[in-house]
Design a protein around this motif. Structure first.
Motif, PDB file in Angstrom:
ATOM      1  N   LYS A  73       0.849  -1.191   0.000  1.00 14.56           N
ATOM      2  CA  LYS A  73       0.000   0.000   0.000  1.00 14.56           C
ATOM      3  C   LYS A  73       0.884   1.240   0.000  1.00 14.56           C
ATOM      4  CE  LYS A  73      -3.631  -0.054   2.687  1.00 14.56           C
ATOM      5  NZ  LYS A  73      -4.940  -0.243   2.055  1.00 14.56           N
ATOM      6  N   ASP A 128      -8.558  -0.932   6.880  1.00 14.23           N
ATOM      7  CA  ASP A 128      -8.019  -1.097   5.518  1.00 14.23           C
ATOM      8  C   ASP A 128      -9.175  -1.077   4.514  1.00 14.23           C
ATOM      9  OD1 ASP A 128      -6.366  -1.771   3.400  1.00 14.23           O
ATOM     10  OD2 ASP A 128      -6.286  -3.904   3.916  1.00 14.23           O
ATOM     11  N   ALA A 130     -11.681  -1.157   1.565  1.00 17.45           N
ATOM     12  CA  ALA A 130     -11.593  -1.825   0.259  1.00 17.45           C
ATOM     13  C   ALA A 130     -12.696  -1.284  -0.642  1.00 17.45           C
ATOM     14  CB  ALA A 130     -11.769  -3.334   0.432  1.00 17.45           C
ATOM     15  N   LYS A 146      -7.387  -1.046  -3.033  1.00 13.64           N
ATOM     16  CA  LYS A 146      -6.716  -0.868  -1.748  1.00 13.64           C
ATOM     17  C   LYS A 146      -5.794   0.337  -1.626  1.00 13.64           C
ATOM     18  CE  LYS A 146      -8.111  -4.410   0.658  1.00 13.64           C
ATOM     19  NZ  LYS A 146      -8.598  -4.302   2.030  1.00 13.64           N
ATOM     20  N   THR A 152      -6.649   4.348   4.484  1.00 15.13           N
ATOM     21  CA  THR A 152      -6.088   3.496   5.536  1.00 15.13           C
ATOM     22  C   THR A 152      -5.887   4.312   6.814  1.00 15.13           C
ATOM     23  OG1 THR A 152      -4.866   2.326   3.800  1.00 15.13           O
ATOM     24  CG2 THR A 152      -4.359   1.730   6.078  1.00 15.13           C
TER      25      THR A 152
END
Ligand SMILES: O=C(O)C/C(=C\C=C(/O)C(=O)O)C(=O)O
Length: 250
Positions: A73, A128, A130, A146, A152
């Protein structure tokens, strides 16, 4: 000890928790509402696990992987506690994912499972998010799923590894607008933390400050603009996040 990074009166500080409040390096105590929370880590590499809980794989109609499904990420995704996540305008399905985060404490290469805990500085919480519209199969690049800006949130604190007796037996929970919507335990990970450190360090170097998002259990459901999402992990704390529109945003 719990450590965080905050902005107070225009300056960035590394702080510690003191009786539910924040202790600045000069000893001053401030409340959590007086500060802006930053991500508590500044990793070189952000690793994340997909489908590391069998029940989450099942709810997506996938089999649990036979080898860790690791992806990377970008730093663009990170956001602090009480931050605002922009819900991408192209998203129909934006699912939260409560995850235990491992913070690496020192350079790790070819680490064996039985030594893995020596390389961990501490633990924190991530959500996280999605964007499930773009989820097709195991093997596709998952950038659009992502790696969205602000998707995040992480924090509030990094809790020292020594203060977490067993990271493989912690309850994770998510609340959307006050309602409990996800509950699981880190004991149900498909690949446990020592295995993940051995696996990753077998083919690349992990550096101090790098983080591993260890996956989410079942119960990840859709969120919308205006929701408040709280991800909570036993012994670490509660990470609060608000979802806002990205329309007209930067
Ligand atoms: O979005 C998904 O669930 C699949 C996926 C990643 C999964 C996780 O992060 C997880 O299981 O915690 C993906 O890469 O698209």
């Amino acid at each position: 000890m719990k450590r965080a990074r905050i902005v107070y009166k225009g300056a960035v500080h590394c702080v510690v928790e003191h009786e539910g409040k924040i202790k600045l390096p000069d000893g001053q105590i401030v409340s959590e509402h007086e500060v802006e929370w930053l991500p508590p880590v500044t990793p070189k590499t952000i690793f994340a696990l997909g489908l590391n809980y069998a029940d989450h794989a099942t709810e997506l109609d996938f089999k649990a992987p036979s080898e860790p499904l690791v992806f990377l990420k970008g730093m663009n995704t990170l956001l602090g506690h009480r931050g605002q996540t922009k819900r991408p305008s192209d998203a129909t399905f934006m699912h939260y994912e409560c995850e235990l985060v491992v913070v690496i404490g020192k350079k790790a290469r070819h680490v064996k499972k039985d030594e893995a805990y020596e390389y961990i500085e501490g633990y924190t919480i991530a959500n996280d998010y999605a964007i499930r519209d773009y989820l097709e199969n195991y093997y596709r690049p998952n950038l659009r799923v992502k790696n969205r800006d602000t998707c995040t949130p992480i924090g509030p604190w990094v809790v020292d590894a020594a203060d977490i007796e067993n990271p493989m037996n912690l309850t994770l929970r998510t609340y959307v607008n006050g309602q409990l919507t996800q509950e699981g335990s880190t004991k149900d990970m498909v690949f446990d933390i020592p295995f993940l450190i051995e696996y990753l360090s077998s083919f690349m170097t992990l550096n101090a400050g790098d983080i591993i998002l260890t996956g989410t259990p079942k119960g990840a459901v859709d969120t919308k603009v205006g929701d408040e999402v709280i991800t909570e992990i036993e012994g670490i704390g509660r990470l609060v996040n608000a979802i806002v529109s990205d329309v007209g945003g930067e």
